[in-house]
Design a protein around this motif. Structure first.
Motif, short mmCIF file in Angstrom:
data_model
loop_
_atom_site.label_atom_id
_atom_site.label_comp_id
_atom_site.label_asym_id
_atom_site.label_seq_id
_atom_site.Cartn_x
_atom_site.Cartn_y
_atom_site.Cartn_z
N LEU A 148 40.30 27.33 32.66
CA LEU A 148 40.24 28.70 33.18
C LEU A 148 39.04 29.43 32.61
O LEU A 148 38.48 29.04 31.57
CB LEU A 148 41.52 29.47 32.82
CG LEU A 148 42.83 28.95 33.40
CD1 LEU A 148 43.99 29.82 32.93
CD2 LEU A 148 42.78 28.89 34.92
N GLN A 149 38.64 30.51 33.28
CA GLN A 149 37.57 31.37 32.78
C GLN A 149 38.18 32.59 32.10
O GLN A 149 39.36 32.90 32.29
CB GLN A 149 36.69 31.84 33.94
CG GLN A 149 35.94 30.74 34.64
CD GLN A 149 35.11 31.29 35.79
OE1 GLN A 149 34.70 32.43 35.79
NE2 GLN A 149 34.87 30.45 36.78
N ALA A 150 37.37 33.27 31.31
CA ALA A 150 37.83 34.48 30.62
C ALA A 150 38.14 35.57 31.64
O ALA A 150 37.36 35.83 32.56
CB ALA A 150 36.77 34.96 29.64
N GLU A 162 40.59 34.67 24.75
CA GLU A 162 40.01 33.35 25.03
C GLU A 162 40.85 32.64 26.08
O GLU A 162 42.08 32.56 25.95
CB GLU A 162 39.96 32.51 23.75
CG GLU A 162 39.06 33.09 22.68
CD GLU A 162 37.60 33.14 23.09
OE1 GLU A 162 37.14 32.21 23.81
OE2 GLU A 162 36.92 34.10 22.71
N PRO A 163 40.22 32.08 27.11
CA PRO A 163 41.00 31.36 28.14
C PRO A 163 41.40 29.97 27.66
O PRO A 163 40.80 29.42 26.74
CB PRO A 163 40.01 31.26 29.29
CG PRO A 163 38.67 31.23 28.63
CD PRO A 163 38.80 32.11 27.40
N ASN A 193 37.55 38.17 36.78
CA ASN A 193 37.06 37.58 35.54
C ASN A 193 36.07 38.57 34.91
O ASN A 193 35.86 39.67 35.43
CB ASN A 193 36.44 36.20 35.79
CG ASN A 193 35.20 36.25 36.66
OD1 ASN A 193 34.66 37.32 36.99
ND2 ASN A 193 34.71 35.08 37.05
N ARG A 194 35.48 38.20 33.81
CA ARG A 194 34.58 39.13 33.10
C ARG A 194 33.29 39.39 33.85
O ARG A 194 32.62 40.38 33.59
CB ARG A 194 34.30 38.61 31.69
CG ARG A 194 35.57 38.64 30.87
CD ARG A 194 35.36 38.68 29.41
NE ARG A 194 36.66 38.56 28.76
CZ ARG A 194 36.88 37.91 27.65
NH1 ARG A 194 35.88 37.31 27.03
NH2 ARG A 194 38.09 37.85 27.15
N ASP A 236 34.19 38.81 39.34
CA ASP A 236 34.60 38.04 40.51
C ASP A 236 36.10 38.19 40.73
O ASP A 236 36.87 38.23 39.77
CB ASP A 236 34.27 36.55 40.32
CG ASP A 236 32.78 36.31 40.12
OD1 ASP A 236 31.98 37.03 40.75
OD2 ASP A 236 32.43 35.42 39.32
N GLY A 283 43.96 33.38 31.41
CA GLY A 283 42.65 33.15 32.00
C GLY A 283 42.63 33.46 33.49
O GLY A 283 43.60 33.96 34.05
N TRP A 284 41.51 33.11 34.10
CA TRP A 284 41.23 33.46 35.49
C TRP A 284 40.69 32.23 36.20
O TRP A 284 39.99 31.40 35.61
CB TRP A 284 40.20 34.58 35.52
CG TRP A 284 39.74 34.96 36.88
CD1 TRP A 284 40.23 35.97 37.65
CD2 TRP A 284 38.68 34.37 37.65
NE1 TRP A 284 39.55 36.03 38.85
CE2 TRP A 284 38.60 35.06 38.87
CE3 TRP A 284 37.81 33.31 37.43
CZ2 TRP A 284 37.67 34.73 39.86
CZ3 TRP A 284 36.89 32.98 38.42
CH2 TRP A 284 36.83 33.70 39.62
N SER A 285 40.98 32.14 37.51
CA SER A 285 40.37 31.09 38.33
C SER A 285 40.36 31.52 39.79
O SER A 285 41.00 32.50 40.16
CB SER A 285 41.12 29.76 38.18
OG SER A 285 42.35 29.80 38.88
N GLN A 286 39.67 30.76 40.60
CA GLN A 286 39.64 30.98 42.04
C GLN A 286 40.89 30.43 42.70
O GLN A 286 41.19 30.76 43.83
CB GLN A 286 38.40 30.31 42.65
CG GLN A 286 37.09 30.96 42.29
CD GLN A 286 36.81 32.20 43.12
OE1 GLN A 286 37.33 32.37 44.21
NE2 GLN A 286 35.98 33.08 42.59
#
Length: 192
Positions: free
Chosen positions: A147-149, A142-143, A80-81, A84, A108-111
């Motif tokens: 989700l995160q960016a 933009e996510p 992510n930005r 992580d 987007g991004w996630s765990q």
């Protein structure tokens, strides 16, 4: 003492090849620098529409595409930005009437490796980057909800190690020459 013909020819040929590879790596360094400069310039150019066919000249350009609907999702490792480590979620989008390859979009991004739910498509603006499987992919700025960016691609993330490779080949050539010279010296002592 007479130099052994075959071993000397072999070592000299090997050294010439290693030096040639070092020179080639220096040439590749210049080519890579020009390519990276082109990518940096592309990042400052105005946005384009998502291309119907993959065009490598558009790498690192901002683009806007329209996802009529996500057909499938996949997750690949990414950041992510904040830096992580986790999963980048990529939607394979239908872009219309069956023309073109469609559009791969990092949304987007996630765990979690699980695909996001609730996004039905729409306009996506982001940065064009390589996709090993589909040619190009669009990394959304933009996510989607949940989700995160994701970390945005940058030409600065592309390594240019060709100078180190060149030094390595020149070192190998020098080492081969020194080792052979030491072996000849030892043989001369044994014969004396």
């Amino acid at each position: 003492m007479k130099l052994p013909l075959i071993p000397t020819a072999f070592v000299l040929t090997a050294m010439a090849c290693m030096i040639g590879l070092g020179v080639w790596q220096l040439q590749r360094k210049a080519e890579k620098e020009a390519l990276l400069d082109r990518y940096v310039q592309a990042a400052t150019m105005p946005p384009v529409a998502w291309p119907e066919t993959p065009d490598m000249d558009l790498l690192f350009r901002r683009a806007t595409g329209f996802c009529l609907e996500p057909v499938s999702w996949r997750a690949i490792a990414g950041q992510n930005r904040a830096g992580d480590v986790g999963w980048r979620h990529i939607a394979a989008c239908r872009t219309g009437g069956g023309e073109g390859p469609g559009m791969q979009v990092v949304m987007g991004w996630s765990q979690s490796v699980n695909s996001p739910e609730g996004w039905d498509g729409g306009e996506v603006t982001g940065i064009i980057t390589l996709d090993p499987e589909f040619g190009l992919r669009l990394v959304s700025e933009e996510p989607v909800a949940g989700l995160q960016a994701v970390a945005l691609p940058s030409p600065e993330d592309i390594p240019n190690n060709h100078l180190l490779y060149a030094i390595q080949w020149f070192f190998f050539a020098a080492a081969a020459g020194i080792i052979y010279a030491l072996a000849l010296r030892r043989r001369l002592r044994e014969l004396a």
